[in-house]
Write a protein that holds these residues in place. Structure first.
Motif, PDB file in Angstrom:
ATOM      1  N   LEU A   1       0.868  -1.317   0.199  1.00  0.00           N
ATOM      2  CA  LEU A   1      -0.058   0.164  -0.064  1.00  0.00           C
ATOM      3  C   LEU A   1       1.052   1.193  -0.014  1.00  0.00           C
ATOM      4  CD1 LEU A   1      -2.618   1.538   0.573  1.00  0.00           C
ATOM      5  CD2 LEU A   1      -2.240   1.138   3.059  1.00  0.00           C
ATOM      6  N   VAL A   2       0.951   1.997  -1.162  1.00  0.00           N
ATOM      7  CA  VAL A   2       1.547   3.380  -1.039  1.00  0.00           C
ATOM      8  C   VAL A   2       0.581   4.396  -0.690  1.00  0.00           C
ATOM      9  CG1 VAL A   2       2.975   4.675  -2.474  1.00  0.00           C
ATOM     10  CG2 VAL A   2       3.125   2.233  -2.940  1.00  0.00           C
ATOM     11  N   ILE A   3       1.084   5.210   0.187  1.00  0.00           N
ATOM     12  CA  ILE A   3       0.240   6.565   0.776  1.00  0.00           C
ATOM     13  C   ILE A   3       1.141   7.473   0.506  1.00  0.00           C
ATOM     14  CG2 ILE A   3      -0.958   7.474   2.348  1.00  0.00           C
ATOM     15  CD1 ILE A   3      -1.350   4.846   3.896  1.00  0.00           C
ATOM     16  N   ASP A   4       0.612   8.514  -0.422  1.00  0.00           N
ATOM     17  CA  ASP A   4       1.080   9.697  -0.865  1.00  0.00           C
ATOM     18  C   ASP A   4       0.598  11.013  -0.281  1.00  0.00           C
ATOM     19  OD1 ASP A   4       2.227  12.029  -2.211  1.00  0.00           O
ATOM     20  OD2 ASP A   4       2.164  11.275  -4.168  1.00  0.00           O
ATOM     21  N   MET A   5       1.170  11.564   1.002  1.00  0.00           N
ATOM     22  CA  MET A   5       0.565  12.450   1.698  1.00  0.00           C
ATOM     23  C   MET A   5       0.989  13.839   0.994  1.00  0.00           C
ATOM     24  SD  MET A   5       1.618  10.656   5.464  1.00  0.00           S
ATOM     25  CE  MET A   5       0.328  11.753   6.214  1.00  0.00           C
ATOM     26  N   GLY A   6       0.060  14.436   0.498  1.00  0.00           N
ATOM     27  CA  GLY A   6       0.416  15.664  -0.119  1.00  0.00           C
ATOM     28  C   GLY A   6      -0.139  17.014   0.889  1.00  0.00           C
TER      29      GLY A   6
ATOM     30  N   LEU B   1       4.231   1.841   2.251  1.00  0.00           N
ATOM     31  CA  LEU B   1       5.220   2.924   2.083  1.00  0.00           C
ATOM     32  C   LEU B   1       4.430   4.276   2.127  1.00  0.00           C
ATOM     33  CD1 LEU B   1       6.853   1.229  -1.131  1.00  0.00           C
ATOM     34  CD2 LEU B   1       7.409   1.264   1.356  1.00  0.00           C
ATOM     35  N   LEU B   2       5.113   5.246   2.865  1.00  0.00           N
ATOM     36  CA  LEU B   2       4.628   6.517   2.879  1.00  0.00           C
ATOM     37  C   LEU B   2       5.601   7.191   2.029  1.00  0.00           C
ATOM     38  CD1 LEU B   2       4.050   7.036   6.612  1.00  0.00           C
ATOM     39  CD2 LEU B   2       2.525   6.519   4.926  1.00  0.00           C
ATOM     40  N   THR B   3       4.661   8.284   1.227  1.00  0.00           N
ATOM     41  CA  THR B   3       5.665   9.390   0.674  1.00  0.00           C
ATOM     42  C   THR B   3       5.005  10.589   0.389  1.00  0.00           C
ATOM     43  OG1 THR B   3       6.874   9.682  -1.647  1.00  0.00           O
ATOM     44  CG2 THR B   3       5.041   8.652  -1.606  1.00  0.00           C
ATOM     45  N   GLY B   4       5.435  11.699  -0.197  1.00  0.00           N
ATOM     46  CA  GLY B   4       4.732  12.967  -0.343  1.00  0.00           C
ATOM     47  C   GLY B   4       5.483  13.819   0.787  1.00  0.00           C
ATOM     48  N   GLY B   5       5.278  15.319   0.367  1.00  0.00           N
ATOM     49  CA  GLY B   5       5.876  16.017   1.532  1.00  0.00           C
ATOM     50  C   GLY B   5       5.294  15.850   3.017  1.00  0.00           C
ATOM     51  N   ALA B   6       3.970  15.621   3.140  1.00  0.00           N
ATOM     52  CA  ALA B   6       3.607  15.590   4.527  1.00  0.00           C
ATOM     53  C   ALA B   6       4.107  14.356   5.240  1.00  0.00           C
ATOM     54  CB  ALA B   6       2.196  15.709   4.606  1.00  0.00           C
ATOM     55  N   SER B   7       4.683  13.360   4.649  1.00  0.00           N
ATOM     56  CA  SER B   7       5.254  12.088   5.281  1.00  0.00           C
ATOM     57  C   SER B   7       6.638  12.570   5.783  1.00  0.00           C
ATOM     58  CB  SER B   7       5.208  11.042   4.125  1.00  0.00           C
ATOM     59  OG  SER B   7       6.606  11.292   3.251  1.00  0.00           O
ATOM     60  N   LEU B   8       7.106  13.701   5.705  1.00  0.00           N
ATOM     61  CA  LEU B   8       8.245  14.044   6.279  1.00  0.00           C
ATOM     62  C   LEU B   8       8.092  14.156   7.571  1.00  0.00           C
ATOM     63  CD1 LEU B   8       9.997  16.621   3.697  1.00  0.00           C
ATOM     64  CD2 LEU B   8      10.648  14.195   4.240  1.00  0.00           C
ATOM     65  N   LEU B   9       6.855  14.336   8.207  1.00  0.00           N
ATOM     66  CA  LEU B   9       6.533  14.648   9.439  1.00  0.00           C
ATOM     67  C   LEU B   9       6.846  13.422  10.251  1.00  0.00           C
ATOM     68  CD1 LEU B   9       4.628  16.621  11.197  1.00  0.00           C
ATOM     69  CD2 LEU B   9       3.009  14.904  11.258  1.00  0.00           C
ATOM     70  N   PRO B  10       7.994  13.770  11.612  1.00  0.00           N
ATOM     71  CA  PRO B  10       8.563  12.977  12.328  1.00  0.00           C
ATOM     72  C   PRO B  10       7.461  11.925  13.005  1.00  0.00           C
ATOM     73  CG  PRO B  10       9.616  14.828  12.767  1.00  0.00           C
ATOM     74  CD  PRO B  10       8.257  15.122  11.730  1.00  0.00           C
ATOM     75  N   GLY B  11       7.558  10.767  13.107  1.00  0.00           N
ATOM     76  CA  GLY B  11       6.634   9.909  14.012  1.00  0.00           C
ATOM     77  C   GLY B  11       5.560   9.315  13.046  1.00  0.00           C
ATOM     78  N   VAL B  12       5.267   9.905  11.825  1.00  0.00           N
ATOM     79  CA  VAL B  12       4.038   9.493  11.276  1.00  0.00           C
ATOM     80  C   VAL B  12       4.009   8.212  10.880  1.00  0.00           C
ATOM     81  CG1 VAL B  12       4.983  10.184   8.958  1.00  0.00           C
ATOM     82  CG2 VAL B  12       2.475  10.318   9.366  1.00  0.00           C
TER      83      VAL B  12
ATOM     84  N   ARG C   1       6.775   2.024   6.688  1.00  0.00           N
ATOM     85  CA  ARG C   1       8.118   2.826   6.233  1.00  0.00           C
ATOM     86  C   ARG C   1       8.001   3.752   5.301  1.00  0.00           C
ATOM     87  NH1 ARG C   1       8.169  -1.818   3.689  1.00  0.00           N
ATOM     88  NH2 ARG C   1       9.066  -2.172   1.889  1.00  0.00           N
ATOM     89  N   ARG C   2       9.001   4.862   5.519  1.00  0.00           N
ATOM     90  CA  ARG C   2       9.044   5.842   4.705  1.00  0.00           C
ATOM     91  C   ARG C   2       9.610   5.090   3.180  1.00  0.00           C
ATOM     92  NH1 ARG C   2      10.551   9.134   8.489  1.00  0.00           N
ATOM     93  NH2 ARG C   2       8.834  10.475   9.173  1.00  0.00           N
ATOM     94  N   ALA C   3       9.004   5.472   2.181  1.00  0.00           N
ATOM     95  CA  ALA C   3       9.475   4.933   0.867  1.00  0.00           C
ATOM     96  C   ALA C   3      11.034   5.612   0.560  1.00  0.00           C
ATOM     97  CB  ALA C   3       8.438   5.268  -0.310  1.00  0.00           C
ATOM     98  N   SER C   4      11.674   4.757  -0.083  1.00  0.00           N
ATOM     99  CA  SER C   4      12.997   5.470  -0.688  1.00  0.00           C
ATOM    100  C   SER C   4      12.947   5.226  -2.313  1.00  0.00           C
ATOM    101  CB  SER C   4      14.011   4.532   0.172  1.00  0.00           C
ATOM    102  OG  SER C   4      14.025   3.370   0.063  1.00  0.00           O
ATOM    103  N   PHE C   5      13.648   6.281  -2.721  1.00  0.00           N
ATOM    104  CA  PHE C   5      13.514   6.151  -4.229  1.00  0.00           C
ATOM    105  C   PHE C   5      14.568   4.984  -4.570  1.00  0.00           C
ATOM    106  CE2 PHE C   5      11.908  10.360  -3.593  1.00  0.00           C
ATOM    107  CZ  PHE C   5      11.025  10.688  -4.835  1.00  0.00           C
ATOM    108  N   PRO C   6      14.366   4.722  -5.907  1.00  0.00           N
ATOM    109  CA  PRO C   6      15.148   3.534  -6.222  1.00  0.00           C
ATOM    110  C   PRO C   6      16.654   4.031  -6.742  1.00  0.00           C
ATOM    111  CG  PRO C   6      13.563   3.978  -7.728  1.00  0.00           C
ATOM    112  CD  PRO C   6      13.324   4.664  -6.666  1.00  0.00           C
TER     113      PRO C   6
END
Lengths: 405, 457
Positions: free
Chosen positions: A203-208, A322-333, A346-351
């Motif tokens: 599941l990929v969640i993109d928090m914009g 996997l979490l991505t998007g600008g708002a996923s930078l929030l610590p502890g999310v 976990r936070r997604a990492s780029f290939p």
């Protein structure tokens, strides 16, 4: 001969344009990228056309300048709460006398699936193919195999005509063609989750800033996508109201001190709103900031959980979340998400291979647009034809482009 | 039109009385210049004005608010408790009590049915009319989620307006998780807004944010009661006491002679050397001003400052300018300053503002469909509120016989007032034409408010 291809994401906080050069071997080089703050959009929808268009146009112009080329076709990301996804299914019986599946059987099944029209005033944005079943078994490419019945489905997203037209207009006003509309969640998830992960289920969640997009993959195919009209802007708004401070200060506090869960070590800690202790500055307990954010983040994941009811089986999602998007930078999310979704998060990492200055979570969608756009999504058996036609037409355009230069 | 006729008649009655005391005070000059009045006097009781104010508590929540009222400096406000429930009435300490609806409820409650209370009140309106006779300012306190409060309050408000009084309502609203009640209360609220001169909603969601960091729910409600007391006493001291900068009943009546629309209400107090500044600071973070359905701009703004003898004129002027700017109040400001020897170093600031009901865009409320996010763009949106309507219905903009204000007002309308809609509860997303309804909840309203999580700042 390499091709030039563009990607545009009209995001709620930023408009992004990306220009890639595709070498004949198929690898992509990003040759231009620009970002502009976008004030014409709220919660994933254009509310001020001129402002949104200005942001996109200047981002495109900057990206073109940086790359030293011009683009005439772009992939455009689509998001917004007006989008709705549903599964369309089609089937066809194998027509040949020897029961060998032919490409035309697949074509018929596909046409049947897509026959269902969206509701009045809505248009299909994106059809995403789900696995092909030959007599109930999943097969990658059934052409040439023996069987009697083909089933296939499309996860199809339709959206409000007006809203889609508006986004297309932004691009056409810059004299560009939109090559394809791609769902934001699909773009970012293809970027962040490789084929292995998608096969394992993820599941990929993109928090914009304005919306949160998510895409769920099972057995390598999209099983569900959704858009929740809650994003980073809501955190800012909540902070502004909860702490009774102006929005710019709320935004600053969110970025500098925002956290999704409270750390008891920080009990009694205060932070200053402005920081220079001038008139109007005041100290705010860290706990207040965290409390406001925590409730919102919990609610967001609870909604996602509810949307995906029955689909969050840990055995089917071995790839985790996997979490991505600008708002996923929030610590502890990720801890909060993990607790609510009951899955590893976990936070997604780029290939590898993506330049570090591009490898920011907020760029996942726009990079994914190129990635997805260049992948082949046609039905098996038709591959070659499609690719040829596509390439020739692109080639012709390229020649025209060169002649102009 | 009828309302304004009724009120102009009222002015005919009262203007001469007031002019005895303040021959030079003309509302149209109430701005910077009038900060320096020709004569400065200290506050003294002014019951001779013959102006009567009455606080009416309707239903359970209203009555307990009335019982909790504490005024600092005067006793000249009458209290009236109104309910269908005899037991609740007998527990109240209000000066006057009125029970109604015996025929419908046999002296027991309405069971949350506002239609019962409304019908009963309509039938017995002569009784309440008698109680309203000769009253000039009515403060209605009523929980709109209850049957009696929700049903009878709009009726009483209408009767009071018909009798020529100006009506200020302070109305607690149920928690948003009390879904049915909450919805009903919102309906009653917009009903009441069409009748009363100013309506200050006190949503329970937000009341939980009041008080100290570890205040209990009861303490939060008590805190809310204190704010209501402050609001009422600010208005009353304007009317009943002579001030350093004096405001009288006509000012208030003129300023609020409009349909209520959105109201803002806030209170702050300061102490010691820097009292005035501290009071402004506290005012600006007053929880009542940061409720989700309060806008930070006002068509008309009433500012009341009470302080000790040491209050300086220059500081007052600066504060008034600051507050005026904070609320984009333009020129329709009623500014009053009172000196009270008992205050010592303390300073209290109360603001009450109202915006016009017609201004701004209409937010379309989408019928909630479970587990589905809906976002709808409204079919018709009032981008330019009718200027004709405003001029007719609103004597404020026509003062001086000029139409000078229309230009300024509409400039503000475009930028500031577009989000001041009666149904707007959504903070920074308030200006958006669509709502995010998910399973009956509006996602743009901060989660901590909807979930009742107290934020200690």
């Amino acid at each position: 001969m390499s091709k030039i291809i563009g990607a545009v994401e009209i995001g709620t906080s930023k408009a992004k344009a990306l220009i890639g050069e595709v070498s004949p071997s198929g690898s992509v080089h990003v040759v231009g990228m620009a970002t502009r703050l976008n004030e014409g959009m709220r919660k994933g929808e254009i509310v001020d056309f001129r402002k949104a268009a200005d942001a996109v146009h200047s981002a495109l112009a900057d990206a073109e300048k940086m790359s030293g080329t011009t683009v005439d076709e772009v992939y455009l990301a689509q998001t917004g709460s007006y989008l709705k996804g549903r599964m369309l299914r089609g089937s066809a019986s194998v027509s040949s006398s020897d029961n060998r599946v032919s490409a035309s059987d697949l074509q018929r099944a596909s046409e049947e699936a897509k026959r269902r029209q969206p509701d009045n005033g809505r248009t299909y944005v994106h059809h995403i193919r789900t696995p092909i079943l030959l007599d109930g078994r999943i097969v990658q490419d059934p052409v040439g195999m023996i069987g009697s019945k083909i089933d296939l489905g499309y996860w199809s997203i339709d959206g409000d005509d007006q809203a889609i037209k508006q986004a297309l207009h932004v691009i056409s006003n810059y004299s560009l063609d939109v090559k394809d509309l791609i769902l934001s969640s699909i773009a970012s998830s293809t970027m962040m989750a490789g084929p292995d992960l998608r096969r394992a289920g993820t599941l990929v969640i993109d928090m914009g800033a304005g919306v949160t997009d998510f895409a769920l993959y099972r057995q390598g195919f999209v099983a569900y996508t959704g858009v929740i009209p809650v994003g980073g802007d809501h955190l800012t708004g909540d902070l502004s109201m909860g702490l009774r401070i102006l929005e710019p200060y709320a935004e600053k506090l969110k970025i500098e001190h925002g956290k999704a869960t409270f750390d008891p070590m920080e009990e009694g800690d205060d932070v200053w709103i402005i920081g220079n202790k001038t008139i109007g500055d005041r100290a705010i307990p860290r706990k207040a900031i965290t409390d406001v954010i925590h409730v919102r983040i919990v609610e967001l994941f609870e909604i996602i959980c509810k949307e995906l009811e029955g689909l969050l089986d840990p055995d089917e999602l071995k790839g985790g979340v996997l979490l991505t998007g600008g708002a996923s930078l929030l610590p502890g999310v990720e801890q909060v998400a993990s607790k609510i979704l009951g899955l590893s998060v976990r936070r997604a990492s780029f290939p590898s291979g993506i330049a570090s200055e591009l490898a920011q979570p907020e760029n996942a969608t726009v990079l994914g647009l190129l990635h997805y756009g260049l992948e082949d999504h046609s039905l098996p058996g038709k591959k070659k034809d499609d690719a040829d036609v596509g390439f020739l037409s692109k080639f012709r355009k390229m020649v025209g482009l060169c002649a102009q230069d | 039109m009828l309302d304004s006729l009724a009120n102009s008649e009222k002015w005919l009655v009262f203007v001469p009385k007031i002019e005895k005391y303040k021959p030079n005070n003309d509302f149209t000059t109430m701005s910077q210049e009038s900060l320096f009045p020709k004569e400065t006097s200290f506050s003294l009781p002014n019951d001779l004005s013959g102006i009567r104010a009455k606080v009416i508590g309707v239903g359970g929540a209203g009555i307990s608010l009335v019982d909790g009222l504490r005024f600092d400096n005067f006793e000249s406000v009458e209290n009236l408790a109104v309910d269908v429930d005899n037991r609740a009435l007998s527990d109240s300490i209000a000066g006057e009590k009125l029970s109604f609806g015996r025929r419908h409820t046999r002296g027991m409650g309405t069971g949350g049915e506002h239609t019962v209370a409304q019908k009963a009140m309509e039938e017995e309106k002569d009784v309440i009319r008698k109680k309203l006779d000769g009253v000039d300012i009515v403060f209605l306190l009523a929980g709109l989620g209850g049957g009696t409060g929700g049903g009878a309050t709009p009726v009483i408000a209408r009767l009071a307006r018909d009798a020529g009084a100006i009506v200020f309502a302070f109305v607690p609203l149920p928690f948003s998780w009390e879904k049915g009640r909450h919805k009903m209360a919102e309906g009653r609220l917009s009903e009441l807004r069409k009748i009363a001169n100013a309506v200050v909603p006190l949503p329970n969601d937000s009341l939980l944010q009041m008080g100290g960091n570890d205040a209990t729910a009861l303490e939060c409600f008590a805190e809310a009661g204190r704010y209501v007391s402050k609001g009422i006493s600010a208005i009353c001291s304007m009317v009943f006491c002579r001030g350093m900068i004096d405001v009288d009943f006509v000012h208030i009546s003129k300023a609020f002679n409009r349909r209520a629309g959105r109201t803002l209400f806030g209170y702050g107090q300061g102490d010691g050397k820097d009292a005035l500044r501290q009071a402004v600071r506290e005012l600006l973070i007053c929880p009542m001003l940061h409720l989700p359905n309060v806008s930070k701009a006002a068509d008309v703004l009433l500012i009341q400052i009470t302080g000790g003898t040491g209050m300086g004129m220059a500081a007052l002027q600066q504060v008034s300018t600051e507050i005026r700017e904070e609320f984009n109040a333009g020129e329709h400001v009623v500014f009053g300053a009172h000196v009270d020897e008992n205050m010592g170093d303390r300073v209290q600031i109360t603001v009450l503002g109202a915006t016009d009901l017609e201004a701004g865009t209409k937010v379309v409320d989408v019928a909630p469909i479970a587990s589905d996010i809906i976002s709808v763009i409204p079919k018709s949106k009032v981008a330019h509120p009718s200027k004709l309507k405003q001029k007719k219905g609103n004597p404020i903009t026509n003062e001086n016989g000029k139409k000078h204000s229309s230009k300024n007002n509409y400039k503000l309308d475009q930028n500031t007032f577009s989000f001041m809609d009666a149904e707007n509860q959504r903070g920074i997303f308030g200006d958006l034409p669509s709502r995010n309804i998910y399973a009956g909840e509006d996602l743009d309203v901060p989660s901590y408010l909807r979930r009742g999580v107290k934020i200690g700042i």
